[in-house]
Design a protein around this motif. Sequence first.
Motif, short mmCIF file in Angstrom:
data_model
loop_
_atom_site.label_atom_id
_atom_site.label_comp_id
_atom_site.label_asym_id
_atom_site.label_seq_id
_atom_site.Cartn_x
_atom_site.Cartn_y
_atom_site.Cartn_z
N PRO A 60 1.00 -1.15 -0.13
CA PRO A 60 -0.19 -0.03 -0.01
C PRO A 60 0.91 1.19 -0.20
N PRO A 61 0.31 2.25 -0.72
CA PRO A 61 1.23 3.54 -0.83
C PRO A 61 1.53 4.17 0.61
N VAL A 63 2.03 7.10 3.37
CA VAL A 63 1.33 8.64 3.53
C VAL A 63 2.14 9.50 4.17
N GLN A 67 0.17 14.79 4.20
CA GLN A 67 -1.13 14.31 3.52
C GLN A 67 -1.95 13.97 4.69
N ILE A 68 -1.46 13.69 5.86
CA ILE A 68 -2.34 13.23 7.10
C ILE A 68 -2.77 14.51 7.68
N LYS A 70 -3.79 17.28 5.99
CA LYS A 70 -4.55 17.80 5.05
C LYS A 70 -5.86 16.94 5.25
N ILE A 71 -5.62 15.81 5.33
CA ILE A 71 -6.99 14.91 5.48
C ILE A 71 -7.51 15.17 6.86
N VAL A 72 -6.80 15.44 8.15
CA VAL A 72 -7.44 15.58 9.13
C VAL A 72 -8.16 16.91 9.29
N LYS A 74 -9.57 18.24 6.68
CA LYS A 74 -10.77 18.03 6.06
C LYS A 74 -12.07 17.42 6.99
N MET A 75 -11.36 16.31 7.79
CA MET A 75 -12.10 15.62 8.64
C MET A 75 -12.97 16.74 9.60
N LYS A 76 -12.16 17.64 10.45
CA LYS A 76 -12.48 18.50 11.22
C LYS A 76 -13.44 19.55 10.74
N SER A 78 -15.55 18.73 8.12
CA SER A 78 -16.76 18.08 7.90
C SER A 78 -17.65 17.97 8.95
N THR A 79 -17.11 17.95 10.30
CA THR A 79 -17.91 17.73 11.48
C THR A 79 -18.46 19.02 11.72
N GLU A 81 -19.68 21.01 9.57
CA GLU A 81 -20.80 21.44 8.40
C GLU A 81 -22.27 21.04 9.03
#
Lengths: 81, 203
Positions: A60-61, A63, A67-68, A70-72, A74-76, A78-79, A81
């Motif tokens: 698996p690629p 990370v 990147q981590i 950036k995703i975190v 995005k997750m924050k 989304s919660t 919204e």
Amino acid sequence: MMPSCKDITEHSSDYLDRNLPWWKRPGYWLHLAMCVHCRRYVEQLKLTVNTISKLPDATPPGVTAGQIQKIVEKMKQSTKE
Amino acid sequence: MANPTLPGDDELIPRLLAQDETSYAQIVAAYHGLMVHLARAIVGEAIADEVAQEAWVAVLRALPGFERRSSLKTWILRIVSNTAKSRLRHESRTVSLDESFEESPIVDPARFKPNAHWASPPAMWHADTPDALLASTELRNCISDALAVLPPLQRAAVTLRDMQGLSMEVICKVLEVSESNGRVLLHRARSRIQMAIEEYEKQ
């Protein structure tokens, strides 16, 4: 009943993964004991499986920390919204 | 594949529900690579990362209703698989997911006699270890090409089983297929790769 060579090829992954139902196993073993072609077929499938696991794409690629993060974010987001 | 730095589900789930940022980072570090790997198998390289990111948002959204009938990892991979499958349905009208379950025989019937025993049996290969086989760039390319043209769910099954080493039980939950269908997917995928190696060896 003893399986045919075609039956052996249809169920060779089940055999290698030990997923063959118990009542099919004796016939399968007996066929392999007697048939050099099917022994080779099953050996080649086993080699194929081991080769797939060693392909460069099999890992698996990785990370990166960036990147981590950036995703975190995005997750924050989304919660909220 | 237990991750040594990741707390158990019992600890992790309440922290994620409490929107703990450190736990977000831990779980992304542990699973994002696996998720991209699976998404790549279903939708291809170009949008795999995007699908995995979309899945993270879906994971957080669905987490309060997670019933713990599987591990968190299995459940997350199932969300990735579903996100990827729906992307595929939307974006590509030519690819059918059902194609993965085609019922054609594993080996060309012409290679068997009418009594279903070999007429044209497999020949010896020049190499008998994975390293020896993969030493040939040309063969590596043949295998990659064969993987690339597999139906998506077959590629997903072989990725999860033979690359990530997951159990069949988990794989069937992730791909939402019955156990017998899961085994069909895997065997078809492996057989096609085997045929690709066989073709190369004949040359």
